[in-house]
Design an enzyme around this catalytic site. Structure first.
Site, PDB file in Angstrom:
ATOM      1  N   LYS A   1      -5.565  20.731 -29.736  1.00  0.00           N
ATOM      2  CA  LYS A   1      -4.501  20.441 -29.181  1.00  0.00           C
ATOM      3  C   LYS A   1      -3.605  21.663 -28.528  1.00  0.00           C
ATOM      4  CE  LYS A   1       0.400  17.948 -30.442  1.00  0.00           C
ATOM      5  NZ  LYS A   1      -0.235  16.904 -29.133  1.00  0.00           N
TER       6      LYS A   1
ATOM      7  N   ASN B   1       0.643   7.620 -25.197  1.00  0.00           N
ATOM      8  CA  ASN B   1       0.944   8.541 -26.096  1.00  0.00           C
ATOM      9  C   ASN B   1       2.685   9.441 -25.305  1.00  0.00           C
ATOM     10  OD1 ASN B   1       0.863  11.397 -26.040  1.00  0.00           O
ATOM     11  ND2 ASN B   1      -0.725  10.628 -24.770  1.00  0.00           N
TER      12      ASN B   1
ATOM     13  N   ILE C   1       3.347  12.189 -26.790  1.00  0.00           N
ATOM     14  CA  ILE C   1       3.847  12.800 -28.275  1.00  0.00           C
ATOM     15  C   ILE C   1       5.122  13.947 -27.548  1.00  0.00           C
ATOM     16  CG2 ILE C   1       3.066  14.313 -30.054  1.00  0.00           C
ATOM     17  CD1 ILE C   1       1.727  11.589 -29.930  1.00  0.00           C
TER      18      ILE C   1
ATOM     19  N   LEU D   1       3.624  17.111 -26.972  1.00  0.00           N
ATOM     20  CA  LEU D   1       3.895  18.543 -27.396  1.00  0.00           C
ATOM     21  C   LEU D   1       3.814  19.263 -28.849  1.00  0.00           C
ATOM     22  CD1 LEU D   1       2.539  19.931 -23.773  1.00  0.00           C
ATOM     23  CD2 LEU D   1       0.657  19.412 -25.031  1.00  0.00           C
TER      24      LEU D   1
ATOM     25  N   CYS E   1       0.497  17.196 -18.325  1.00  0.00           N
ATOM     26  CA  CYS E   1       0.435  16.955 -19.329  1.00  0.00           C
ATOM     27  C   CYS E   1       1.851  16.202 -19.146  1.00  0.00           C
ATOM     28  CB  CYS E   1       1.140  17.188 -20.665  1.00  0.00           C
ATOM     29  SG  CYS E   1       1.469  15.981 -22.085  1.00  0.00           S
TER      30      CYS E   1
END
Lengths: 260, 312
Positions: free
Chosen positions: B56, B80, B82, B84, B140
């Site tokens: 990750k 998603n 999240i 990071l 991302c």
């Protein structure tokens, strides 16, 4: 540590307890033998359009027969839980578990305990009520119609709260506790966030040790994806921020550990 | 050495692939963010069966990530945001790298940041660590817009790649976003900046609205869509990029089975990553690796490398 399994379980029976609330017994290979109260399983649909597991709490665990009972709410038409509710005895289902930490039984041994469930947070309190060696006051909150009350009555003193006042105390679980002038040395609770928030506050004002079972949207169910975090008071062990993983660090937390 | 043995056992099938001088025992790796640093999945997967574990994303300092809900199901996939969440490079180096070193697999560390200095700090910190490659996440979609613009602008990508290459001691994989008009333009920029390999695709930016509650399904409003539903887009982009650059490609986007993985390899990927499938099948990576071997036997393919870009 390594005790999670992905298994094909078999549906033993399926019963509709109330409109939208279903009870399913599953025969597992090993998962039931490994499970403890307060843990959950990930249930998978056979529908490729619905890929993510549905985390469902364990309502009963029968180690001798390797069976698990899940009591779950169908969340709507065209949902994974709707598909589960249509399964029949003999059908198979992929499950992953047992997941999460579960309720600590030792902490409550011999104590005067509240086991508080609200809505679809009611079912996991049944296996806890069966296994906990304590003076058990079972406080269950429902919107209107009740389920699992017969089973609860066999495992402690049951107090019911209903939002519409059709049974027990009119109001919520805290109203039932006040109306019956109940007290406890330890609390175990599972239910919607507003309920847990009220219980956390009550517990902390009265210096009562309180364990709450939290809920959050999950993907992996095993602590890898970091989707299902809750705010923690202390820095968490995984990411060193303030995010505990509901699926792995929980779902059961000390009320003082988490922000609700 | 072990790889040769593994190959011998399976009737002369050779599943090894090479990326920037790093030899993987097979082309199957994990997609960043879906597999942690391997620990949680090690209960289901023998990590040494994987070509590589891609961790990750890790930043120079801990990141708390986004508010919840961070995840939503979409038709044939998921979304998603999240954000990071990660423990920062110091904890990562003390805890996660030694953990992965126990296994005979390659370690690829995914690196994230908000700004070039942050990426460079992580890359510098990794210089003396026993890792095999690093993958730079310039794509991302779940942090601020300025950040995503990074991977969407060819000039920025070339510049950042060159800056990273200047200080990196390990081969550098640039991970590309599909949220662009022409992914080959970005791929060429990364190659021009000196990237040793490219990985694609990261998630596609999406949105889901909960109509009953009349709110966004994700607290972040938007999220990255992944899973089988995005696979045709990913295969198309891998094919395009494979025809535009000469560096190796790691293909990903909805891979759940060996057949999925083979699509990417036939389209031009040297290796593949399994991501979202881990969430609904924790042993997906192993099944993909074994399925590729079965395919090779059935089709009498001696070396998996023969399949790379075989469909033109």
């Amino acid at each position: 540590m390594s005790c999670k399994r992905k298994e094909t379980a078999m549906v033993v029976s399926q019963e509709c307890l109330l409109p939208g609330i279903y009870s399913m017994w599953l025969e597992t290979k090993e998962i039931a033998g490994l499970a403890v109260p307060g843990q959950f399983i990930s249930m998978y649909t056979k529908d490729g359009s619905k890929l993510l597991p549905r985390p469902i709490s364990l309502c009963e665990i029968e180690k001798e027969t390797n069976r698990l009972r899940v009591v779950y709410r169908v969340t709507g038409e065209n949902t994974g839980t709707k598909q589960f509710s249509e399964m029949k005895a003999g059908d198979t289902i992929e499950i992953l578990g047992p997941l999460g930490n579960g309720f600590p039984l030792e902490a409550g041994r011999g104590k005067k305990a509240f086991l508080i469930g609200g809505g679809i947070g009611v079912p996991p309190m049944l296996e806890l009520a069966k296994q906990l060696d304590a003076q058990k006051q079972l406080v269950m909150g429902y919107r209107d119609e009740q389920f699992l009350t017969d089973e609860f009555t066999k495992n402690g003193t049951l107090y019911v709260a209903t939002e519409d006042g059709s049974a027990g105390t009119k109001g919520n679980v805290m109203d039932a506790i006040r109306e019956n002038a109940l007290g406890a040395e330890i609390i175990y609770a599972c239910g919607p966030s507003p309920m847990l928030r009220a219980i956390k506050q009550y517990a902390e004002e009265n210096n009562i040790v309180c364990y709450v079972s939290m809920e959050e949207r999950m993907a992996c169910g095993i602590g890898a994806c970091l989707a299902c975090v809750c705010q923690s008071k202390e820095v968490d062990g995984h990411s060193h921020v303030h995010n505990k993983r509901v699926c792995k660090d929980g779902p059961v937390f000390l009320s003082t550990e988490v922000e609700i | 050495m072990e790889m040769r043995q593994a190959a011998d056992e399976k009737q002369t099938i050779d599943t090894r692939v090479c990326i920037a001088g790093v030899e993987l025992k097979n082309p199957v790796m994990t997609a960043s963010g879906t597999f942690g640093s391997g620990q949680e999945y090690s209960e289901f997967v023998d990590l040494k069966r994987l070509g590589a574990v891609v961790t990750k994303g890790v930043a120079n300092v801990p990141w708390a990530g986004n508010p919840t809900p961070r995840i939503a199901e979409t038709y044939g996939g998921m979304m998603n945001a999240i954000g990071l969440q990660n423990p920062g490079i110091d904890v990562f180096c003390e805890r996660d790298i030694p953990y992965l070193q126990q296994f005979d697999t390659k370690i690829i560390v995914n690196v994230c940041g908000h700004a070039p200095e942050e990426y460079l700090a992580v890359v510098e910190r990794l210089a003396d660590e026993p890792i095999d490659m690093m993958e730079i996440n310039i794509s991302c979609p779940n942090v601020n817009a300025g950040f995503l613009a990074f991977g969407q602008d060819a000039k920025n990508v070339e510049k950042l790649t060159a800056q990273i290459k200047k200080i990196a001691k390990q081969p550098v994989i640039m991970k590309l976003t599909p949220n662009v008009t022409d992914i080959t333009e970005i791929a060429r920029a990364a190659e021009a900046g000196g990237a040793d390999a490219l990985s694609l695709i990261n998630t596609l930016t999406g949105m889901k609205i909960d109509v009953e509650r009349q709110t966004f399904a994700l607290a972040n409003k938007t999220g990255g869509v992944s899973g089988p539903a995005v696979k045709p887009i990913a295969v198309r982009m891998v094919y395009q990029v494979a025809n535009a650059v000469s560096v190796p490609i790691i293909g990903m986007g909805g891979i759940a089975t060996a057949a999925d993985a083979l699509e990417f390899i036939l389209a031009g990927a040297t290796a593949v990553s399994v991501g979202t499938a881990n969430f609904y099948n924790p042993t997906a990576t192993i099944e993909v690796a074994e399925g590729i071997e079965d395919y090779m036997r059935r089709h009498n393919v001696k070396r998996v490398t023969e399949l790379i870009g075989a469909v033109r």
